[in-house]
Design a protein around this motif. Structure first.
Motif, PDB file in Angstrom:
ATOM      1  N   ARG A  39       0.838  -1.208   0.000  1.00 28.45           N
ATOM      2  CA  ARG A  39       0.000   0.000   0.000  1.00 28.45           C
ATOM      3  C   ARG A  39       0.872   1.257   0.000  1.00 28.45           C
ATOM      4  O   ARG A  39       0.524   2.256  -0.628  1.00 28.45           O
ATOM      5  CB  ARG A  39      -0.946  -0.006   1.200  1.00 28.45           C
ATOM      6  N   LYS A 594     -10.146  -0.644   7.850  1.00 29.83           N
ATOM      7  CA  LYS A 594      -9.577   0.144   6.766  1.00 29.83           C
ATOM      8  C   LYS A 594      -8.174   0.586   7.163  1.00 29.83           C
ATOM      9  O   LYS A 594      -7.822   0.631   8.349  1.00 29.83           O
ATOM     10  CB  LYS A 594     -10.462   1.358   6.467  1.00 29.83           C
ATOM     11  N   SER A 668      -7.884   5.796   1.706  1.00 24.71           N
ATOM     12  CA  SER A 668      -8.243   4.596   2.469  1.00 24.71           C
ATOM     13  C   SER A 668      -8.262   3.342   1.615  1.00 24.71           C
ATOM     14  O   SER A 668      -8.649   3.362   0.440  1.00 24.71           O
ATOM     15  CB  SER A 668      -9.614   4.782   3.128  1.00 24.71           C
ATOM     16  N   TRP A 669      -7.872   2.255   2.268  1.00 26.45           N
ATOM     17  CA  TRP A 669      -7.924   0.921   1.693  1.00 26.45           C
ATOM     18  C   TRP A 669      -8.826   0.064   2.581  1.00 26.45           C
ATOM     19  O   TRP A 669      -8.636   0.007   3.788  1.00 26.45           O
ATOM     20  CB  TRP A 669      -6.530   0.298   1.642  1.00 26.45           C
ATOM     21  N   ARG A 670      -9.790  -0.592   1.983  1.00 26.25           N
ATOM     22  CA  ARG A 670     -10.724  -1.443   2.725  1.00 26.25           C
ATOM     23  C   ARG A 670     -10.216  -2.881   2.731  1.00 26.25           C
ATOM     24  O   ARG A 670      -9.814  -3.422   1.705  1.00 26.25           O
ATOM     25  CB  ARG A 670     -12.106  -1.390   2.071  1.00 26.25           C
ATOM     26  N   TYR A 677      -6.640  -5.969   0.431  1.00 23.89           N
ATOM     27  CA  TYR A 677      -6.980  -4.565   0.592  1.00 23.89           C
ATOM     28  C   TYR A 677      -7.283  -3.956  -0.773  1.00 23.89           C
ATOM     29  O   TYR A 677      -6.565  -4.191  -1.746  1.00 23.89           O
ATOM     30  CB  TYR A 677      -5.823  -3.797   1.238  1.00 23.89           C
ATOM     31  N   ARG A 678      -8.323  -3.139  -0.817  1.00 24.08           N
ATOM     32  CA  ARG A 678      -8.709  -2.485  -2.061  1.00 24.08           C
ATOM     33  C   ARG A 678      -8.968  -1.007  -1.794  1.00 24.08           C
ATOM     34  O   ARG A 678      -9.584  -0.661  -0.788  1.00 24.08           O
ATOM     35  CB  ARG A 678      -9.942  -3.156  -2.662  1.00 24.08           C
ATOM     36  N   ARG A 679      -8.500  -0.174  -2.704  1.00 20.62           N
ATOM     37  CA  ARG A 679      -8.722   1.268  -2.546  1.00 20.62           C
ATOM     38  C   ARG A 679     -10.219   1.560  -2.481  1.00 20.62           C
ATOM     39  O   ARG A 679     -11.006   0.998  -3.246  1.00 20.62           O
ATOM     40  CB  ARG A 679      -8.120   2.041  -3.718  1.00 20.62           C
ATOM     41  N   THR A 682     -10.849   6.310  -5.973  1.00 20.07           N
ATOM     42  CA  THR A 682      -9.739   6.897  -6.718  1.00 20.07           C
ATOM     43  C   THR A 682     -10.176   8.111  -7.534  1.00 20.07           C
ATOM     44  O   THR A 682      -9.346   8.842  -8.049  1.00 20.07           O
ATOM     45  CB  THR A 682      -9.128   5.859  -7.681  1.00 20.07           C
TER      46      THR A 682
END
Length: 721
Positions: A39, A594, A668-670, A677-679, A682
């Motif tokens: 990340r 997050k 933030s990344w969930r 983890y996914r943004r 964007t």
């Protein structure tokens, strides 16, 4: 993205948890850390950031990976070599963890090199060249040749490697160039090594309007004829070494200072953990490096790019404000200015919390400096974990001692990679008359506390500072931390008991407000979580908000799983390692996690408990702490957790700091149930908590200047004015 969380609880949730394999319940801490560093690296690919800031994130990612290799990988290798089969939280053995790490580490290194190539092209369009000598003009090449002769040749020492010339020692993080040479047709090949001195510039800047940077290792290979006149270069290779850098304290150590001085020397010659080589390294030379450095095949990394990407940080200092974040100057709290800069008067009026780096660390320094020169101040007690190179905190403590105050400093020698600096500061403090304590042999003192006793008209009054971060002025410009100041008498008594525990092993018989690890903090967290579980079962609102750097402690994770199954809604902001799995049906479906990665490094640690109301509310129980939810923090360190009861400070911590982090989408990344983890967002139109903090004043620092319409109110639906 919706901020609502499911509240369903599976009927057979306990059975479901028991039946899940460890790898399905928890995430391995090492693999979670690698995910965190991905990340960080992703920020170097963030097209919304200025180019030199993207380059800085690339260097940070590389520096992080170096430390991970020197400490975590080295530790696992050591376990394998000693036959220790301690399993990770996910049930994997050290050998299994090393195999998984190896695969991800190689992929991460490849991605770092790809990021560098992208940034190299973009920076060249802006007049900043990370150049190969072959691509430069004749004039540039001629200048580099002259520079090599005048400035580099006197620094370096070529060394032959043969029976009469032993293999030289390569320092940790050392970079070198190895050559295979021949002189005459009948003579045997000769191996020579050139180690780049640590004092030499890693990148040489060519004079001119364009900022042209060339790696020093390129100069050594390019101008080898000046090093080895009369020899023919048959092959060469650039290499870099990382060594085991952890220090284990032996319980029988009689003198910690002497022990650490010796241990630091041993660390510099620690076991080789990783050998990095360029792809074109001469095969004969490579074989010699492998043999002499005693490196296993699994710990050799070959790359077709640049070695030592952490050194790119030096290029980020290029004076190009157009390629950096817009400058930001921290605010100084108006409430202290209203008292003519008198920190004691402002704190005596009511508690205050300073939110770094958005509010200046100068407040902490001024608090200690004022204590040092105030004739009414009798004593100062201070913990020091990391203080930096040029420390105004150390200067204030020395001044206080010289002014006749009774000053006690708890200096933690076991702060990794700061051991040598802390030994130096301890010596300086002792020389000034400060009583220096090194704490416990087997526990680190990680709590961040200042205690000042002042003689006033109505008797002695204690002023305290409790922090979530270190007394480090440089870090305080980058790390987001909270500094809580109070003159509350009960907190002062508790802080005094904490210092007595550290300096005299006097375990507190009864603490009124604060909690300490390793003697009660974890149990207190259990009690607070249990109270939320009871509220949920009674049909009352139940929730937990928590902000941490890492969570790996299995007992805490299991307790949070239990709360989730009971229906407690849990929102977690965990920047780094997270061994908890979020959103697992019947186990953690009421938990969201997050990670906020942005311009500033999220570092503050906060727990908030709904206490029968819907978060955020003024009835919630809010705590600041120096501890992450890791076994090392809760079981092997002295940490402190402090309740926040002042209304304004409570509103600031819960309704500003915590809520803004929860609402953030742009940085933030969930964490999804599959462990990835996914943004969160964007595109434009999201919420950026760092931008909010830079643009808006904090509540407790405003004083009389605060009016309701000046600070945007945050709600779970977003920011409202």
């Amino acid at each position: 993205m919706s901020t609502e969380f499911p509240s369903r609880v599976a009927a057979n949730d306990a059975e479901a948890l028991a039946q899940l394999a460890p790898e399905d319940r928890y995430t391995n801490r090492e693999l979670s850390w690698l995910s965190f560093n991905r990340r960080v690296l992703a920020e170097s690919e963030n097209e919304r950031y200025p180019l030199l800031e993207r380059l800085r994130f690339l260097s940070i990612s590389a520096s992080n990976l170096d430390e991970f290799t020197m400490v975590r990988i080295a530790g696992l290798e050591g376990q394998v070599q000693r036959g220790i089969e301690t399993l990770g939280i996910d049930g994997s053995s050290p050998r299994q963890q090393l195999a998984a790490i190896r695969e991800q580490l190689l992929a991460l290194e490849d991605r770092q090199q790809a990021s560098l190539e992208t940034l190299r092209d973009l920076l060249s369009q802006e007049g900043i060249l990370l150049a190969s000598i072959d691509d430069l003009s004749k004039d540039c090449k001629n200048w580099l040749a002259r520079y090599f002769e005048s400035d580099i040749l006197p620094l370096i020492t070529p060394q032959a490697i043969d029976p009469s010339h032993p293999f030289p020692f390569v320092a940790n993080r050392g970079i070198g160039v190895i050559f295979r040479l021949k002189r005459g047709k009948r003579q045997a090949d000769l191996i020579e090594m050139v180690l780049i001195p640590s004092g030499a510039p890693r990148f040489v800047r060519v004079p001119g309007d364009e900022a042209i940077y060339v790696g020093i290792e390129q100069l050594v290979t390019r101008f080898a004829d000046q090093l080895f006149p009369g020899f023919k270069v048959l092959g060469d290779g650039i290499f870099r070494v990382l060594r085991d850098s952890d220090i284990e304290v032996e319980e029988e150590a009689e003198d910690l200072v002497r022990y650490f001085r010796t241990a630091i020397q041993r660390r510099r010659r620690g076991r080789t953990v990783l050998l990095e080589l360029d792809d074109d390294c001469d095969e004969v030379s490579e074989a010699l490096l492998r043999d002499q450095l005693d490196v296993e095949e699994a710990m050799i990394v070959k790359t077709n790019g640049m070695l030592g990407l952490a050194d790119l940080a030096t290029i980020c200092g290029e004076p190009r404000p157009d390629l950096k974040f817009e400058p930001f100057s921290p605010r100084y709290p108006e409430r202290i200015l209203e008292h003519d800069g008198d920190c004691f008067a402002a704190i005596r009026e009511k508690d205050i919390v300073i939110h770094h780096p958005f509010e200046s660390f100068d407040v902490v320094v001024d608090f200690l400096h004022q204590a040092a020169v105030d004739p009414a101040v009798v004593s100062i007690k201070q913990t020091l974990y990391r203080a930096g190179d040029q420390s105004p905190v150390i200067a204030a403590l020395i001044e206080a001692a010289q002014n006749g105050k009774a000053v006690t400093a708890v200096v933690e020698l076991k702060a990794r990679f700061d051991e040598e600096r802390n030994i130096h500061w301890a010596s300086e403090l002792e020389r000034a008359g400060v009583q220096v304590i090194y704490g416990f042999t087997d526990w680190k003192t990680h709590a961040k506390v200042s205690l000042v006793v002042r003689r006033e008209e109505d008797g002695y009054r204690t002023y305290c500072h409790f922090g979530t971060g270190n007394y480090h002025p440089v870090n305080a410009k980058i790390y987001t931390d909270l500094s809580f100041f109070t003159a509350d008498a009960t907190l002062g008594r508790d802080a005094a008991k904490m210092f007595n525990f550290i300096t005299g092993y006097i375990e507190p018989d009864q603490l009124e407000r604060i909690s300490l690890s390793p003697i009660g903090l974890q149990v207190h967290l259990y009690e607070l979580i249990d109270a939320e579980i009871a509220n949920a079962k009674a049909g009352k609102p139940a929730g937990i908000w928590v902000k941490l750097n890492s969570i790996t402690n299995r007992a805490i994770i299991d307790k949070l799983y239990e709360a989730s199954r009971a229906g407690v809604e849990i929102r977690m902001v965990v920047r780094g390692i997270c061994s908890l799995r979020a959103g697992l049906p019947g186990i953690s479906e009421n938990i969201s996690v997050k990670s906020v990665i942005g311009r500033f490094l999220e570092h503050s640690r906060v727990w908030a408990f709904a206490n029968g109301k819907t978060l955020p509310s003024r009835q919630a129980k809010v705590y600041l702490t120096s501890a992450d939810a890791m076994s090392r923090n809760l079981e092997h360190r002295v940490e402190v957790m402090v309740p926040i009861t002042n209304k304004t400070v409570h509103d600031q911590v819960l309704g500003q700091v915590m809520l803004a982090n929860i609402l953030d989408t742009e940085q933030s990344w969930r964490l999804d149930p599959d462990g990835q983890y996914r943004r969160m967002r964007t595109d434009d139109g999201g919420f950026n908590c760092h931008q909010y903090f830079m643009s808006n004043p904090s509540l407790s620092g405003r004083g009389a200047a605060l009016t309701d319409h000046e600070v945007p109110r945050l709600t779970l639906g977003g920011a409202e004015t």
